[in-house]
Scaffold this motif. Structure first.
Motif, PDB file in Angstrom:
ATOM      1  N   SER A  42       0.833  -1.202   0.000  1.00 21.17           N
ATOM      2  CA  SER A  42       0.000   0.000   0.000  1.00 21.17           C
ATOM      3  C   SER A  42       0.871   1.257   0.000  1.00 21.17           C
ATOM      4  O   SER A  42       1.958   1.272   0.578  1.00 21.17           O
ATOM      5  CB  SER A  42      -0.905   0.007   1.231  1.00 21.17           C
ATOM      6  OG  SER A  42      -1.745  -1.135   1.230  1.00 21.17           O
ATOM      7  N   ILE A  43       0.377   2.318  -0.644  1.00 21.27           N
ATOM      8  CA  ILE A  43       1.120   3.567  -0.747  1.00 21.27           C
ATOM      9  C   ILE A  43       0.256   4.709  -0.206  1.00 21.27           C
ATOM     10  O   ILE A  43      -0.887   4.888  -0.628  1.00 21.27           O
ATOM     11  CB  ILE A  43       1.496   3.883  -2.211  1.00 21.27           C
ATOM     12  CG1 ILE A  43       2.233   2.707  -2.855  1.00 21.27           C
ATOM     13  CG2 ILE A  43       2.347   5.152  -2.288  1.00 21.27           C
ATOM     14  CD1 ILE A  43       2.457   2.883  -4.345  1.00 21.27           C
ATOM     15  N   GLY A  44       0.796   5.471   0.732  1.00 19.40           N
ATOM     16  CA  GLY A  44       0.145   6.679   1.198  1.00 19.40           C
ATOM     17  C   GLY A  44       0.620   7.853   0.353  1.00 19.40           C
ATOM     18  O   GLY A  44       1.819   8.021   0.156  1.00 19.40           O
ATOM     19  N   VAL A  45      -0.314   8.641  -0.171  1.00 15.64           N
ATOM     20  CA  VAL A  45       0.031   9.710  -1.116  1.00 15.64           C
ATOM     21  C   VAL A  45      -0.359  11.067  -0.542  1.00 15.64           C
ATOM     22  O   VAL A  45      -1.548  11.400  -0.476  1.00 15.64           O
ATOM     23  CB  VAL A  45      -0.684   9.511  -2.473  1.00 15.64           C
ATOM     24  CG1 VAL A  45      -0.226  10.561  -3.475  1.00 15.64           C
ATOM     25  CG2 VAL A  45      -0.458   8.101  -2.998  1.00 15.64           C
ATOM     26  N   PRO A  46       0.614  11.884  -0.105  1.00  7.66           N
ATOM     27  CA  PRO A  46       0.275  13.242   0.339  1.00  7.66           C
ATOM     28  C   PRO A  46      -0.074  14.111  -0.864  1.00  7.66           C
ATOM     29  O   PRO A  46       0.547  14.010  -1.919  1.00  7.66           O
ATOM     30  CB  PRO A  46       1.579  13.713   1.008  1.00  7.66           C
ATOM     31  CG  PRO A  46       2.663  12.914   0.353  1.00  7.66           C
ATOM     32  CD  PRO A  46       2.051  11.584   0.014  1.00  7.66           C
ATOM     33  N   LEU A  47      -1.078  14.958  -0.701  1.00  9.79           N
ATOM     34  CA  LEU A  47      -1.545  15.798  -1.804  1.00  9.79           C
ATOM     35  C   LEU A  47      -1.145  17.250  -1.562  1.00  9.79           C
ATOM     36  O   LEU A  47      -1.516  17.843  -0.540  1.00  9.79           O
ATOM     37  CB  LEU A  47      -3.065  15.697  -1.943  1.00  9.79           C
ATOM     38  CG  LEU A  47      -3.644  14.292  -2.193  1.00  9.79           C
ATOM     39  CD1 LEU A  47      -5.166  14.343  -2.209  1.00  9.79           C
ATOM     40  CD2 LEU A  47      -3.107  13.708  -3.489  1.00  9.79           C
ATOM     41  N   ASN A  48      -0.399  17.818  -2.507  1.00  6.02           N
ATOM     42  CA  ASN A  48      -0.050  19.227  -2.389  1.00  6.02           C
ATOM     43  C   ASN A  48      -1.170  20.099  -2.970  1.00  6.02           C
ATOM     44  O   ASN A  48      -2.215  19.596  -3.399  1.00  6.02           O
ATOM     45  CB  ASN A  48       1.297  19.514  -3.068  1.00  6.02           C
ATOM     46  CG  ASN A  48       1.271  19.209  -4.573  1.00  6.02           C
ATOM     47  OD1 ASN A  48       0.208  19.117  -5.190  1.00  6.02           O
ATOM     48  ND2 ASN A  48       2.441  19.054  -5.153  1.00  6.02           N
ATOM     49  N   ASP A  49      -0.957  21.418  -2.993  1.00  2.00           N
ATOM     50  CA  ASP A  49      -2.010  22.331  -3.449  1.00  2.00           C
ATOM     51  C   ASP A  49      -2.461  22.028  -4.877  1.00  2.00           C
ATOM     52  O   ASP A  49      -3.659  22.071  -5.187  1.00  2.00           O
ATOM     53  CB  ASP A  49      -1.510  23.782  -3.362  1.00  2.00           C
ATOM     54  CG  ASP A  49      -1.300  24.241  -1.924  1.00  2.00           C
ATOM     55  OD1 ASP A  49      -1.866  23.597  -1.020  1.00  2.00           O
ATOM     56  OD2 ASP A  49      -0.570  25.225  -1.716  1.00  2.00           O
ATOM     57  N   GLU A  50      -1.502  21.738  -5.771  1.00  2.89           N
ATOM     58  CA  GLU A  50      -1.842  21.466  -7.166  1.00  2.89           C
ATOM     59  C   GLU A  50      -2.668  20.193  -7.286  1.00  2.89           C
ATOM     60  O   GLU A  50      -3.641  20.141  -8.056  1.00  2.89           O
ATOM     61  CB  GLU A  50      -0.564  21.343  -8.002  1.00  2.89           C
ATOM     62  CG  GLU A  50       0.195  22.653  -8.165  1.00  2.89           C
ATOM     63  CD  GLU A  50       1.478  22.481  -8.951  1.00  2.89           C
ATOM     64  OE1 GLU A  50       1.837  21.319  -9.264  1.00  2.89           O
ATOM     65  OE2 GLU A  50       2.127  23.494  -9.244  1.00  2.89           O
ATOM     66  N   ALA A  51      -2.297  19.157  -6.518  1.00  5.90           N
ATOM     67  CA  ALA A  51      -3.037  17.896  -6.569  1.00  5.90           C
ATOM     68  C   ALA A  51      -4.473  18.077  -6.079  1.00  5.90           C
ATOM     69  O   ALA A  51      -5.424  17.575  -6.693  1.00  5.90           O
ATOM     70  CB  ALA A  51      -2.319  16.843  -5.738  1.00  5.90           C
ATOM     71  N   VAL A  52      -4.632  18.788  -4.976  1.00  6.43           N
ATOM     72  CA  VAL A  52      -5.976  19.022  -4.425  1.00  6.43           C
ATOM     73  C   VAL A  52      -6.831  19.800  -5.421  1.00  6.43           C
ATOM     74  O   VAL A  52      -8.004  19.477  -5.648  1.00  6.43           O
ATOM     75  CB  VAL A  52      -5.874  19.777  -3.087  1.00  6.43           C
ATOM     76  CG1 VAL A  52      -7.265  20.242  -2.625  1.00  6.43           C
ATOM     77  CG2 VAL A  52      -5.239  18.886  -2.018  1.00  6.43           C
TER      78      VAL A  52
END
Length: 348
Positions: free
Chosen positions: A227-237
């Protein structure tokens, strides 16, 4: 004699009973009747020796391949295993497993790719994948106690290629040149997260938490099966929010339907529009990793964020940020730090 041809096959097949009552049905691997008769007689004699003299049973490549596939259905590479076995079957069907040599396996490797419109030489990496399947099969045969020794199948060395990544200016130009909304946003999210193409297109709303600015890839969706946890930056959000309400299950869609793939032709057209050469869709992931390393992200953290299974996979980016080695540079200076003399003063 229990020899016959079936289902329009050109090869002869055996159908006989072993001394213990087991029914043996398999291909002889030959269309020559005399050779098939010889194969039949050898097999029948072998079965008798196994039953009466206690000799170790010999197994065919077909039996090993079938058992391997049955035991490998959980692997992410299962589809490739099927393709490889289908290829090797034309060379080793009907052969005893112990009779197959290393040289024969290398000679049986495919030389041309069948997945392109115009046949082209198969890459070294793909050939090594075929070798990996045969290595897996023989290693399982050892585990099953079908063999005492196996051929040594060494991978052909793959040339280390330079990692292809874009500068931020090039990435901006590429994004601006993409004419299709969904592809533009998929690529943008790729630059922001480093997710693989299949994970980007298959991202579901149940895998996204915009409030806490994170997403996750389940183990059965990840290449390394972790499993991979993916942090979302401003562009991703911002990208993900633009797609809220367009599809009931998936983030990205096209005309209300799930997007199955981004073809090479589609992607090349966008790169041509942007004036970007030699840049595959997967190179978005290389770009994301390269930017992280250049910004100082530790390799162990990058490995976790990118979902790589081996540390060597992230080492390819290490040379992009040699700052942690800077204090070692003075260990090999020509002039000591105490000396004020310089080459120019010596020349004077």
């Amino acid at each position: 004699m229990a020899l016959r041809k079936r289902n329009g096959s050109t090869t002869w097949h055996i159908d006989l009973r072993a001394p213990g009552g087991e029914r043996i049905r398999q291909s002889t691997g030959t269309a020559n009747k005399k050779e098939a008769e010889e194969y039949h007689d050898r097999l029948k004699a072998e079965l008798w020796r196994i039953s009466k003299l206690g000799e170790k049973q010999k197994h065919t490549w077909d039996a090993a391949a079938l058992r391997m596939l049955k035991e490998s259905t959980h692997l992410s590479s299962y589809v490739n295993l099927e393709i490889h076995i289908r290829h090797f079957r034309q060379f080793f069907s009907g052969r005893l497993l112990e009779s197959i040599t290393r040289d024969e396996i290398y000679e049986a490797l495919p030389q041309l790719s069948a997945r392109t419109k115009q046949p082209k030489p198969l890459s070294v990496k793909t050939k090594n994948m075929y070798l990996g399947t045969m290595r897996h099969l023989f290693n399982l045969a050892i585990k099953w106690e079908w063999l005492d020794r196996v051929p040594f199948l060494e991978d052909t060395k793959v040339a280390n290629k330079r990692v292809r990544f874009l500068t931020r200016e090039e990435a901006q130009r590429l994004i601006a040149a993409i004419s299709t909304e969904w592809l533009r946003d998929v690529a943008t999210l790729g630059f922001a997260t480093g997710l693989r193409r299949a994970n980007l297109l298959g991202l579901e709303w149940t895998q996204v938490d915009l409030v806490n600015r994170r997403a996750w890839i389940h183990s059965d969706q990840a290449k390394a099966r972790k499993s991979i946890g993916v942090p979302l930056n401003d562009e991703a959000v911002a990208v993900i929010r633009r797609w809220i309400g367009r599809h009931p299950t998936h983030v990205f869609s096209r005309r209300g339907k799930i997007i199955p793939n981004v073809t090479s032709e589609q992607w090349k057209r966008q790169c041509v529009r942007a004036g970007i050469e030699n840049f595959r869709f997967h190179d978005i992931r290389h770009t994301w990793a390269s930017w992280h390393v250049q910004a100082g992200t530790p390799l162990n953290r990058l490995m976790e964020m990118g979902g790589w299974s081996k540390y060597e996979h992230v080492l390819r980016y290490a040379h992009l940020a040699p700052d942690h080695l800077a204090h070692h540079a003075n260990a090999v200076t020509i002039w000591s730090q105490q000396e004020v003399t310089t080459p120019q003063t010596l020349a004077a």
